[in-house]
Design an enzyme around this catalytic site. Structure first.
Site, short mmCIF file in Angstrom:
data_model
loop_
_atom_site.label_atom_id
_atom_site.label_comp_id
_atom_site.label_asym_id
_atom_site.label_seq_id
_atom_site.Cartn_x
_atom_site.Cartn_y
_atom_site.Cartn_z
N TYR A 142 47.60 11.86 24.34
CA TYR A 142 47.39 12.61 25.58
C TYR A 142 46.88 11.67 26.66
CZ TYR A 142 44.80 15.46 28.95
OH TYR A 142 44.30 16.00 30.12
N1 LIG Z 1 41.09 22.49 32.40
C1 LIG Z 1 40.37 21.37 32.53
O1 LIG Z 1 39.10 21.38 32.43
C2 LIG Z 1 41.05 20.06 32.81
C3 LIG Z 1 42.38 20.03 33.23
N2 LIG Z 1 42.98 18.82 33.48
C4 LIG Z 1 44.37 18.78 33.96
O2 LIG Z 1 44.55 19.72 35.01
C5 LIG Z 1 45.84 20.38 34.87
C6 LIG Z 1 45.62 21.89 34.76
O3 LIG Z 1 44.74 22.12 33.66
P1 LIG Z 1 44.79 23.55 32.91
O4 LIG Z 1 44.95 24.62 33.91
O5 LIG Z 1 43.65 23.59 31.95
O6 LIG Z 1 46.17 23.41 32.12
P2 LIG Z 1 46.72 24.31 30.89
O7 LIG Z 1 46.29 23.68 29.59
O8 LIG Z 1 46.40 25.71 31.16
O9 LIG Z 1 48.30 24.02 31.04
C7 LIG Z 1 48.93 24.22 32.29
C8 LIG Z 1 50.29 24.78 32.06
O10 LIG Z 1 51.16 23.81 31.48
C9 LIG Z 1 52.22 24.53 30.90
N3 LIG Z 1 52.93 23.78 29.87
C10 LIG Z 1 52.43 23.23 28.77
N4 LIG Z 1 53.41 22.66 28.03
C11 LIG Z 1 54.57 22.88 28.69
C12 LIG Z 1 55.94 22.56 28.45
N5 LIG Z 1 56.32 21.93 27.34
N6 LIG Z 1 56.86 22.95 29.36
C13 LIG Z 1 56.49 23.62 30.48
N7 LIG Z 1 55.21 23.95 30.77
C14 LIG Z 1 54.27 23.59 29.88
C15 LIG Z 1 51.59 25.78 30.31
O11 LIG Z 1 52.55 26.83 30.47
P3 LIG Z 1 52.44 28.28 29.82
O12 LIG Z 1 51.01 28.71 29.93
O13 LIG Z 1 53.35 29.08 30.69
O14 LIG Z 1 52.91 28.18 28.39
C16 LIG Z 1 50.32 25.99 31.13
O15 LIG Z 1 50.32 27.15 31.89
C17 LIG Z 1 46.49 19.76 33.65
O16 LIG Z 1 47.38 18.72 34.03
C18 LIG Z 1 45.32 19.21 32.86
O17 LIG Z 1 45.70 18.13 32.00
C19 LIG Z 1 42.34 17.62 33.28
C20 LIG Z 1 41.03 17.61 32.85
C21 LIG Z 1 40.28 18.84 32.64
N1 LIG Z 2 46.32 20.65 29.85
C1 LIG Z 2 44.98 20.60 29.70
N2 LIG Z 2 44.37 19.41 29.81
C2 LIG Z 2 43.01 19.35 29.61
C3 LIG Z 2 42.26 20.50 29.35
C4 LIG Z 2 42.96 21.75 29.25
O1 LIG Z 2 42.35 22.81 29.00
N3 LIG Z 2 44.30 21.74 29.43
N4 LIG Z 2 40.92 20.46 29.17
C5 LIG Z 2 40.26 19.29 29.18
C6 LIG Z 2 38.77 19.32 28.93
O2 LIG Z 2 38.15 20.21 29.84
C7 LIG Z 2 38.07 17.98 29.05
O3 LIG Z 2 38.23 17.50 30.36
C8 LIG Z 2 36.57 18.15 28.80
O4 LIG Z 2 36.34 18.43 27.47
C9 LIG Z 2 40.96 18.00 29.39
N5 LIG Z 2 42.38 18.17 29.67
#
Ligand SMILES: NC(=O)C1=CN([C@@H]2O[C@H](COP(=O)(O)OP(=O)(O)OC[C@H]3O[C@@H](n4cnc5c(N)ncnc54)[C@H](OP(=O)(O)O)[C@@H]3O)[C@@H](O)[C@H]2O)C=CC1
Ligand SMILES: Nc1nc2c(c(=O)[nH]1)N=C([C@H](O)[C@@H](O)CO)CN2
Length: 235
Positions: free
Chosen positions: A147
């Protein structure tokens, strides 16, 4: 219809918050979702063009790109948000995990940016590409090796595409640490994670929205990564 903004993975959480935020600002949207969340119907009722896409192979990515081009001949921006936070512990097939991480976090943005770059230059106004990366690009992540590597690839492409597409298209990354927990996160994990940053809070999507507003309104910031991580790097 004004030049729409394209968001990937807008069916839930941060992507969904970004979609509603941009709709409230009056932007037209084209977005991808994988799962038919109830929220998709509401986004459609608000005028967003919602395209179902599971980026599982080259053909599915190409099909999505073709659908974008069927809906619009111009774009105001592209926000690469779709992501899978998967890990080696849950995937003994490391080769498949690596391929899946690189596909969703690097190949999808790479192919969409190259295929849609001309759509970002139809109008004379500055346009934007924003990559959602991760704090772990700086540090690596022993529990999410593939990742983190794939997000580092996306981080590197921020610089490449910024140079390639300047001066009309600005390309930047937002590198969050904890923004929002997941539903299945237990109290022990939450307490441990909150302690990892100086601010020790779960800030919510608003922090990403504030950062996005700054990038979209700038006429000068490009090729940069904005860290949204509560001072985690100083802990
Ligand atoms: N949440 C956090 O605290 C953090 C988030 N981030 C980054 O911020 C962004 C948003 O985070 P977050 O909202 O938690 O993201 P999620 O984990 O909720 O994923 C975002 C979306 O990606 C879609 N997705 C996953 N795999 C596929 C695939 N194979 N094809 C098409 N769509 C796909 C999912 O679609 P569906 O739901 O429709 O299946 C989901 O709605 C991400 O890039 C994440 O890595 C980084 C650090 C921390
Ligand atoms: N696609 C996602 N990426 C990440 C997520 C998540 O929920 N969906 N969450 C994290 C964590 O919050 C991390 O930043 C702290 O433990 C990282 N990326």
């Amino acid at each position: 219809m004004t030049s729409p903004i394209l968001i990937t993975g807008a069916g839930q959480r941060i992507g969904l918050a970004i979609a509603h935020h941009l709709l409230r600002q009056g932007h037209d949207l084209i977005l991808s979702y994988r799962t038919q969340h109830a929220e998709i119907q509401e986004l459609e009722s608000l005028g967003a063009i919602c395209i179902q896409a599971n980026f599982i192979d080259n053909a599915s990515i190409d099909h999505f790109i073709n659908q974008i081009k069927q809906h619009t001949s111009c774009l105001r921006g592209i926000i690469h948000n779709a992501s899978s936070w998967d890990c080696e512990k849950n995937n003994p097939d490391f080769a498949s995990l690596f391929d899946d991480m690189m596909r969703i976090h690097a190949k999808v943005p790479y192919l969409i940016n190259l295929a849609c770059s001309k759509l970002l230059t139809v109008t004379p106004d500055k346009t934007d590409i924003v990559h959602l990366t991760d704090y772990v690009v700086e540090t690596g992540s022993p529990k999410h090796i593939a990742y983190a590597a794939s997000k580092a690839a996306l981080d590197n492409m921020t610089k490449s595409f910024a140079s390639k597409l300047a001066p009309q298209v600005k390309v930047n990354a937002i590198a969050p640490s904890l923004i929002i927990f997941n539903q299945n996160d237990d109290e022990e994990y939450k307490a441990k994670t909150l302690k990892k940053s100086l601010m020790e809070i779960e800030p919510g999507s608003k922090e990403i929205l504030n950062c996005l507003d700054m990038l979209l309104s700038s006429s000068y910031i490009t090729g940069r990564t904005i860290q949204v991580d509560g001072g985690r790097h100083l802990k």
